[in-house]
Scaffold this motif. Sequence first.
Motif, short mmCIF file in Angstrom:
data_model
loop_
_atom_site.label_atom_id
_atom_site.label_comp_id
_atom_site.label_asym_id
_atom_site.label_seq_id
_atom_site.Cartn_x
_atom_site.Cartn_y
_atom_site.Cartn_z
N LYS A 198 26.78 48.41 54.17
CA LYS A 198 27.79 47.65 53.43
C LYS A 198 27.96 48.25 52.02
O LYS A 198 27.08 48.97 51.53
N ILE A 199 29.05 47.93 51.39
CA ILE A 199 29.35 48.44 50.05
C ILE A 199 28.49 47.70 49.02
O ILE A 199 28.50 46.47 48.96
N THR A 200 27.76 48.45 48.22
CA THR A 200 26.96 47.83 47.14
C THR A 200 27.23 48.50 45.80
O THR A 200 26.55 48.22 44.82
N ASN A 201 28.21 49.39 45.77
CA ASN A 201 28.51 50.10 44.52
C ASN A 201 29.99 50.46 44.49
O ASN A 201 30.68 50.42 45.51
N ILE A 202 30.46 50.82 43.31
CA ILE A 202 31.83 51.30 43.19
C ILE A 202 31.91 52.65 43.88
O ILE A 202 31.14 53.55 43.58
N SER A 203 32.83 52.77 44.84
CA SER A 203 32.89 53.94 45.70
C SER A 203 34.33 54.43 45.84
O SER A 203 35.27 53.78 45.38
N GLU A 204 34.47 55.57 46.52
CA GLU A 204 35.81 56.04 46.89
C GLU A 204 36.35 55.13 48.00
O GLU A 204 35.62 54.79 48.93
N ALA A 234 37.66 56.21 42.85
CA ALA A 234 36.54 55.29 42.59
C ALA A 234 36.59 54.81 41.14
O ALA A 234 36.78 55.61 40.22
N GLY A 235 36.45 53.49 40.94
CA GLY A 235 36.44 52.93 39.60
C GLY A 235 37.79 52.50 39.07
O GLY A 235 37.89 51.84 38.03
N GLU A 236 38.87 52.87 39.79
CA GLU A 236 40.20 52.37 39.41
C GLU A 236 40.39 50.97 39.97
O GLU A 236 39.59 50.51 40.79
#
Length: 315
Positions: A37-43, A55-57
């Motif tokens: 699962k997603i746990t961080n800011i990713s592409e 990523a991060g936008e």
Amino acid sequence: MKNKFRGALVGAAVGDSMGMCVEEIPFDEVILHYGDKITNISEPHPASPASFLKAGETSSEFELVKIVAESLALKGMLDIKDIIERYIQWEEKEELHNYVDPYFLLAVDALKNGRELERAGTSIEGALPAIPLGMFHYTNPVLAVEGAKAVVMLTHRNEIVIDAASVIAVAVGELLQGKFYLEEEYPYFIKLLKTFVQKEETKFYLDRVETLLEKDASYEDAINELGNGSYALEALSQALFIFLKTPDNTENVMIHAVNSYGNYGGDTDSIALLAGTFAGAYNSEESIPAHWKTKLKNYVEIVKLADKLYKVAQH
């Protein structure tokens, strides 16, 4: 209090930035692509509607929140004419809204050309501009709801979206003030939210949130029971459930909101944006993990905007 304002806006941005990565992507595709699962800011996932972003936008959902927040911060009041002008400028920059709710664009086009707005869709996107109104009028829920309705009705003349906006505006104001100890007092919080809505269907969804919390339902049960689509009451009630399940743990709230896609995909950026707003407003900005904030593209600007909004909200 300033840190709570920062928490609300930064929480919204981080939730949107992480949630857009897996919007409409089913569970098995998420695991296949990310390994977990997603746990961080990713592409963003290549099949996500936000695949063109980095990523991060943030996606158009957060941009709509930011437009209203910037107007309030600059004008120090609710200036509907200014918000309309900002919406039109934004609508004309086509690259900024590749997958916004089409009703939103149609409504802004109607505003631009002086046409009467038709009764619009039921997407949660239409209600998100209520967030900065809840912040601006955080000590006065009646004014917060009036302001939220005025802004939302520019683009969405739909009773369900207006109810969702009313709930968001009141919730944000109450969470900023920290009036409830939500671990135990969530029934009173939900009861207060219900006093500001008109439709029985909205009350029904809020009651279901309370019932799920009472029986300590799993996140999977909540997706099955409430839904997780872009329909305003699904996304809002899902975000509320996830927040109220562990209200003191911002990181946990946001990870579960981001990963609320279920077996078939869901409106994860709107759900995580809302849950991030609620948790950030309740627990302050320092409760949001630093490794997320450092990866957020416009983190410094968002903090400055929150500070300006805090300042004008004191008058």
